[in-house]
Design an enzyme around this catalytic site. Structure first.
Site, PDB file in Angstrom:
ATOM      1  N   HIS A 120      55.535  18.982  -8.864  1.00  0.00           N
ATOM      2  CA  HIS A 120      55.588  18.674 -10.395  1.00  0.00           C
ATOM      3  C   HIS A 120      56.903  18.451 -10.792  1.00  0.00           C
ATOM      4  O   HIS A 120      57.134  17.472 -11.957  1.00  0.00           O
ATOM      5  CB  HIS A 120      54.942  19.912 -11.187  1.00  0.00           C
ATOM      6  CG  HIS A 120      53.555  20.146 -10.903  1.00  0.00           C
ATOM      7  ND1 HIS A 120      52.636  19.785 -11.622  1.00  0.00           N
ATOM      8  CD2 HIS A 120      53.092  21.115  -9.978  1.00  0.00           C
ATOM      9  CE1 HIS A 120      51.383  20.154 -11.011  1.00  0.00           C
ATOM     10  NE2 HIS A 120      51.767  21.009 -10.302  1.00  0.00           N
TER      11      HIS A 120
ATOM     12  N   GLU B 251      76.884  23.507   5.842  1.00  0.00           N
ATOM     13  CA  GLU B 251      78.366  23.998   6.163  1.00  0.00           C
ATOM     14  C   GLU B 251      78.525  23.725   7.628  1.00  0.00           C
ATOM     15  O   GLU B 251      79.706  23.615   8.259  1.00  0.00           O
ATOM     16  CB  GLU B 251      78.632  25.451   6.015  1.00  0.00           C
ATOM     17  CG  GLU B 251      78.976  26.104   4.577  1.00  0.00           C
ATOM     18  CD  GLU B 251      79.449  27.382   4.478  1.00  0.00           C
ATOM     19  OE1 GLU B 251      79.572  28.028   5.477  1.00  0.00           O
ATOM     20  OE2 GLU B 251      80.234  27.492   3.603  1.00  0.00           O
TER      21      GLU B 251
ATOM     22  N   LYS C  86      88.939  27.800  -1.837  1.00  0.00           N
ATOM     23  CA  LYS C  86      89.012  29.190  -1.932  1.00  0.00           C
ATOM     24  C   LYS C  86      90.820  29.282  -2.288  1.00  0.00           C
ATOM     25  O   LYS C  86      91.192  30.289  -3.119  1.00  0.00           O
ATOM     26  CB  LYS C  86      88.902  29.947  -0.715  1.00  0.00           C
ATOM     27  CG  LYS C  86      86.996  30.122  -0.446  1.00  0.00           C
ATOM     28  CD  LYS C  86      86.937  30.888   0.488  1.00  0.00           C
ATOM     29  CE  LYS C  86      85.425  30.860   1.035  1.00  0.00           C
ATOM     30  NZ  LYS C  86      85.481  31.669   2.305  1.00  0.00           N
TER      31      LYS C  86
END
Length: 438
Positions: free
Chosen positions: A314, A293, A428
């Site tokens: 892994h 951000e 948003k």
């Protein structure tokens, strides 16, 4: 300083062609040096209150008082909030085993829950399983208008109503938001203040992803009995070189910022932080939001990737070593050598691993962290090493402040504003439009 940082394995003189040239690092140090001047001005003028938090103590009594209220007669404390309103608290809570695999049934009372991702099935199940009569809730939103947090809060109030507990929400709830502005709207306060719920004030000059040193991060830590003053002391340790006027190359956070800037300019578009400790898993996630951000703007920035060792050796190592050489690695280790269960010699021999005899699990993890950094380097993958011998409140506070300073300076040096997030707001707004249409 407890934090030890080495960038030796990031330079081409040590790891070959895939490393960063010293000249590129020197150029980046010059840019960061100019950014440090701006940071000093921010400190002197008070424009950046974050820089004052490490030496702030006058709010600690209120934080401890609120924590005592939440702990009183509570079996569970639930934190409602998204992103920066939650990840810092989660990071600190891991010192008390929050979200550490396998430890959930053994955590101390009150149990703490961070409901940061809005998933309807998860939220519904938790509300049905929580002992509501002995649970307390904290709703956190800087602006008071965060849609996810408002829905969470409404859902909890509704659940309390159904359980016959709505008559005294002020005994079960606490709010944390900015002070109400004259004539302004604060939806969270509008929702909770008529219920008699009291509020702590969110610092108006510190955004969510930088708020871990404020009551946003320290309140959950205090609920768990952590030393909140030591957290700030650790942050002061990270900032001390800046206050003493150190050059960029001698201030660890500035050197880290320069390394990231140089890597970005060299086409290393991905930054991977691999921490070799379960209790740093949320730290890596907190850092991902902080970095993404803050520096991802105007076509600039690098992609942050969180990893945990040794398990992600892994799952990710194949790509890291044999895939594109487009990454800067940070390997973060702690002093685990000699810790944990000791391997029985006869059982080690039976398993065909005689060298395990007398060794601890911590010995293996320490060896793996060292080996991973060296393996990256041998494959010409630029790698920074950060080591903290003891992971506690003070050293975690130092880590948090180090990475916040590193991020701010990198943003300044890249020519972006590390404090806004305009691209987040767009989604948003659109989501609320879609919700209204439905």
């Amino acid at each position: 300083m407890a934090l030890q940082q080495s960038i030796d394995l990031a330079l081409d003189v040590n790891i070959g062609e895939g490393g960063l040239p010293q000249a590129a690092l020197d150029d980046a140090l010059g840019l960061v040096g100019e950014a440090m001047k701006r940071l000093a001005e921010d400190d002197a003028s008070g424009r950046l209150p974050l820089l004052h938090m490490p030496r702030t103590t006058d709010d600690l009594a209120d934080i401890r008082e609120a924590a005592a209220f939440l702990r009183d007669d509570a079996t569970d404390v639930v934190i409602l909030g998204v992103g920066g309103s939650s990840l810092g608290g989660q990071t600190l809570a891991q010192l008390k085993d929050y979200a550490v695999p396998g430890t959930g049934r053994f955590t101390e009372s009150p149990r703490i829950h961070f409901l940061d991702n809005l998933d309807p099935i998860t939220f519904d199940r938790i509300l049905h399983k929580l002992p509501l009569s002995s649970s307390k809730f904290v709703a956190i939103s800087k602006s008071g208008g965060t849609g996810e947090t408002l829905m969470q809060t409404i859902a909890v109030l509704t659940a309390l109503e159904k359980a016959g507990l709505r008559s005294h929400p002020n005994d079960l709830f606490l709010g944390l938001s900015e002070p109400r502005k004259d004539g302004g709207k604060n939806a969270l306060r509008d929702l909770l203040e008529p219920e008699g719920v009291r509020f702590l004030e969110h610092h108006t000059g510190i955004g969510g992803r930088y708020s871990v040193l404020t009551n946003v991060g320290l309140l959950p830590a205090a609920v768990l009995g952590l030393d909140v003053e030591a957290i700030r002391q650790g942050a002061a340790d990270a900032y001390a070189p800046f206050r003493s006027g150190a050059a960029a190359k001698d201030a660890p956070a500035a050197l880290g910022a320069a390394l990231n800037v140089a890597a970005a300019k060299a086409g290393k578009g991905i930054a991977v932080t691999m921490a070799y400790a379960d209790r740093l898993e949320r730290f890596t996630r907190w850092w991902v939001q902080l970095w993404a951000e803050s520096v991802g703007k105007d076509g600039k920035g690098t992609q942050p990737v969180a990893a945990i060792g040794p398990v992600d050796q892994h799952s990710q190592q194949q790509l890291y070593l044999a895939g594109p050489n487009d990454k800067l690695f940070t390997v973060l280790t702690t002093g685990v050598a000699g810790k944990g269960p000791v391997m029985d010699a006869s059982l080690a021999k039976r398993a065909g691993q005689a060298a395990f005899a007398g060794k601890t699990i911590g010995d293996l993890v320490a060896a793996q962290g060292r080996a991973m950094a060296d393996t990256f380097a041998k494959n010409s993958r630029p790698t920074r090493q950060i080591h903290v011998e003891t992971l506690n409140e003070r050293t975690l506070g130092e880590l948090l402040m180090h990475f916040m300073l590193e991020t701010i300076l990198a943003g300044y040096a890249m020519g972006v504003d590390p404090f806004d997030q305009p691209a987040v707001e767009e989604a948003k707004i659109l989501a609320k439009e879609y919700l209204a249409q439905g």
